[in-house]
Design an enzyme around this catalytic site. Structure first.
Site, short mmCIF file in Angstrom:
data_model
loop_
_atom_site.label_atom_id
_atom_site.label_comp_id
_atom_site.label_asym_id
_atom_site.label_seq_id
_atom_site.Cartn_x
_atom_site.Cartn_y
_atom_site.Cartn_z
N SER A 145 -10.67 38.78 30.98
CA SER A 145 -9.41 38.44 31.62
C SER A 145 -9.55 38.47 33.14
O SER A 145 -10.31 37.72 33.72
CB SER A 145 -8.31 39.37 31.12
OG SER A 145 -7.04 38.96 31.57
N ASP A 299 -5.20 33.51 36.06
CA ASP A 299 -6.39 34.38 36.05
C ASP A 299 -7.53 33.68 35.31
O ASP A 299 -7.35 32.58 34.77
CB ASP A 299 -6.04 35.75 35.46
CG ASP A 299 -5.71 35.71 33.98
OD1 ASP A 299 -5.40 34.62 33.45
OD2 ASP A 299 -5.74 36.77 33.33
N ASP A 301 -9.07 33.74 32.45
CA ASP A 301 -8.93 33.21 31.08
C ASP A 301 -7.58 32.52 30.89
O ASP A 301 -7.22 32.14 29.77
CB ASP A 301 -9.15 34.30 30.03
CG ASP A 301 -8.06 35.34 29.99
OD1 ASP A 301 -7.51 35.67 31.06
OD2 ASP A 301 -7.74 35.83 28.89
N ASP A 303 -4.41 33.27 30.88
CA ASP A 303 -3.26 33.73 30.09
C ASP A 303 -2.20 34.37 30.98
O ASP A 303 -1.07 34.58 30.55
CB ASP A 303 -3.68 34.68 28.96
CG ASP A 303 -4.36 35.95 29.44
OD1 ASP A 303 -4.63 36.08 30.66
OD2 ASP A 303 -4.63 36.83 28.61
#
Length: 561
Positions: A145, A299, A301, A303
């Protein structure tokens, strides 16, 4: 087994590569060796996450293989149908993400479980969608993340498309704990390719995801020429977010060139977390050059998403996660209300450490608000339940840590659809002659000034973990009369659950004037978090209360050695 015994086990094992063994032998600092092997990485918020390197307390080929064998055993217990449904795997841009995803596929194939893989990097929300679209029993995304570059991670999803809850996580963990090195099944690359268990996902999945996302747009009478700066922070969001915004007809989306393409070192940002305003350095530079109305970033990834908007006087206002969630709640519900299409049983879900302003907004329009523990695995557990009971219709979910999801086609926070709705929202209000700061002020005038602050105390390593435990124990056992000069009304300890919300290591303190704060350890990072909230008819007074409460609680936390 102590850390020295774990070291010997790795050095004696045939499954541990010579590269990893060489890395072990090169460690001449005993404390460093102990930190790497004193424990196993355990499933936290739906998986494992850690610094990449050798050791049971690190992310490497062995910890990934063990986790995957534990998952494989969990699936095998559910029978051939579950094995045939298989697992879908996605990955982000980080160091070792490709290699770890290949390990996952090799272990699954060795266990006779179908593995569905993307041909390139994908945002985490597309993994959630893929589980539902393909009907797999599980999903895995290799990502850390928003953590710094030295981290990677392994998140597990279940058949509803949401991150696993404690029951599945505990089952997988139990399977992992039983494993010896010789229990891990893994095919070599060539055997994996010809096994018949590996399937490359076709482009129709991407197309379906984009169509579902675009179908959630609400208003088209908007200023589509709004000037926007976007940064994917060198992660997975670049192509999906830009594609969706282009399809919506936005013509002035300006991507930060230095942060456009994948970069596992995140050279221009360091800590790639848009929750931290420092991540916007390059975005602000570009925005000032082109006089942008809106800045947002996802960010790595994709999400999570955070935003800034231009003030009337020219500089930019940084919205925190609570404020962005409030604005999206207000925009979405008002837009649906104006069209008379709010479901009669509509519901919003937020975490227990997220502010209460959205709750007041939703309830003013007849929408029920539910609270869960932190993490979208808990937020999305409710729409999963409502799929079966039909008791409520999920509209929107969010938490203060810049995670949002609108609609029910993804069961996780989704930076792609959130980005689309943020730009649409800003364009809608610009057409009406307002910026988002002015809209937020209108909300405060209607519902009161809700103010908040988040403090994270980072304490790394074994000593840090132990100190965090002592801090929580100190607060749990102490009897306080008040904080920041305000009398304590109620202390709630979630360690055994409370009011229908499951157990968690969280303490919440409600004060006499309606202010409150929460203390909890992070589930994915070496830190303890303090969330402080206030409400007042006067803005300055609301800000003062937050400051006084925060200083008082921080002093008490730091007093614990």
């Amino acid at each position: 087994m102590n850390y020295r015994e774990r070291v010997k086990e790795w050095l004696d094992s045939a499954i541990v590569s010579e590269d990893l063994k060489t890395e072990i032998r090169s460690i001449d600092d005993e404390e460093e060796l102990k930190d790497r092997f004193y424990r196993d990485l355990e499933f936290g918020t739906a998986g494992i996450r850690g610094i990449v390197g050798v050791g049971t307390n690190r992310m490497n080929e062995i910890t990934v293989a063990r986790a995957t064998q534990g998952l494989a055993n969990t699936i095998i217990k559910r029978g051939q149908t579950a094995m045939d449904r298989g697992v879908v795997i996605a990955r982000d841009v980080r160091h070792m993400s490709r290699e770890f995803s290949e390990i996952v596929v090799r272990v699954l194939a060795a266990n006779g479980i179908n593995a569905h893989i993307f041909n390139d990097i994908r945002p985490t929300p597309m993994l959630s969608y893929a589980v539902r679209y393909l009907g797999t029993i599980s999903g895995i995304v290799i990502t850390a993340s928003h953590n710094p570059k030295q981290y990677n991670g392994y998140k597990v999803y279940w058949e509803e498309g949401s991150q696993i809850l404690d029951d599945i996580a505990n089952e997988i963990q139990e399977e992992i704990e039983k494993l010896k090195f010789e229990d891990i099944k893994i095919l070599d690359y060539k055997s994996t390719v010809v096994s018949g268990f590996v399937h490359v996902i076709k482009s129709d999945l991407d197309i379906s995801y984009y169509r579902k996302t675009l179908s959630k747009s609400i208003n088209d009478d908007i200023d589509k020429d709004i000037c926007v700066v976007y940064s994917p922070l060198n992660g997975t969001g670049n192509k999906p977010v830009r594609y969706v915004l282009a399809e919506r007809g936005f013509t002035n989306i300006n991507v930060v060139p230095e942060q456009e393409n994948p970069d596992p070192d995140f050279e221009t940002v360091g800590y790639p977390n848009p929750e931290d305003v420092n991540a916007f350095e390059y975005s602000l530079r570009l925005a000032n050059e082109i006089d942008a109305d809106l800045i947002f970033a996802t960010d790595p990834d994709c999400d999570r998403v955070a935003m800034l908007a231009k003030k009337s006087e020219g500089d930019y206002y940084v919205f925190n996660g609570n404020q962005t969630g409030v604005l999206l709640t207000y925009y979405i519900l008002n837009s649906l209300y104006e069209r008379n299409i709010i479901p009669f049983n509509g519901a919003i879900v937020k975490s227990i450490v997220t502010g209460n302003l959205a709750k007041e907004i939703a309830e003013s329009m007849g929408v029920t608000v539910f609270e869960t523990l932190t993490g979208f695995k808990n937020i999305c557990a409710l729409p999963n339940l409502w799929d079966r009971t039909k008791e409520y219709k999920f509209i929107f979910g969010y938490e203060e840590s810049i995670g949002y999801v609108y609609g029910d086609h993804v069961r996780d926070k989704d930076g792609v659809i959130s980005s689309m709705m943020i730009v649409e929202m800003a364009a809608y209000y610009k057409k009406k002659g307002k910026n988002l700061i002015e809209v937020l002020e209108d909300i405060y005038k209607e519902f009161g000034y809700f103010k908040e602050d988040l403090t994270s105390i980072v304490l790394e390593g074994i000593e840090g973990q132990e100190r965090i435990s002592r801090m929580m124990e100190f607060f749990r056992k102490s009897e306080f009369s008040g904080f920041g000069g305000i009398k304590l009304e109620e202390k709630i300890d979630y360690i055994r659950g409370y009011n229908g919300v499951g157990p968690s290591n969280v303490l919440i303190y409600h004060l006499e004037d309606g202010s409150w704060f929460a203390v909890r350890p992070s589930g994915t990072e070496p830190k303890i978090k303090l969330y402080v909230y206030s409400k007042d008819e006067n803005e300055e007074e609301a800000v003062r209360k937050v400051k006084d409460i925060k200083e008082d609680v921080e002093n008490k936390l730091y007093s614990v050695n």
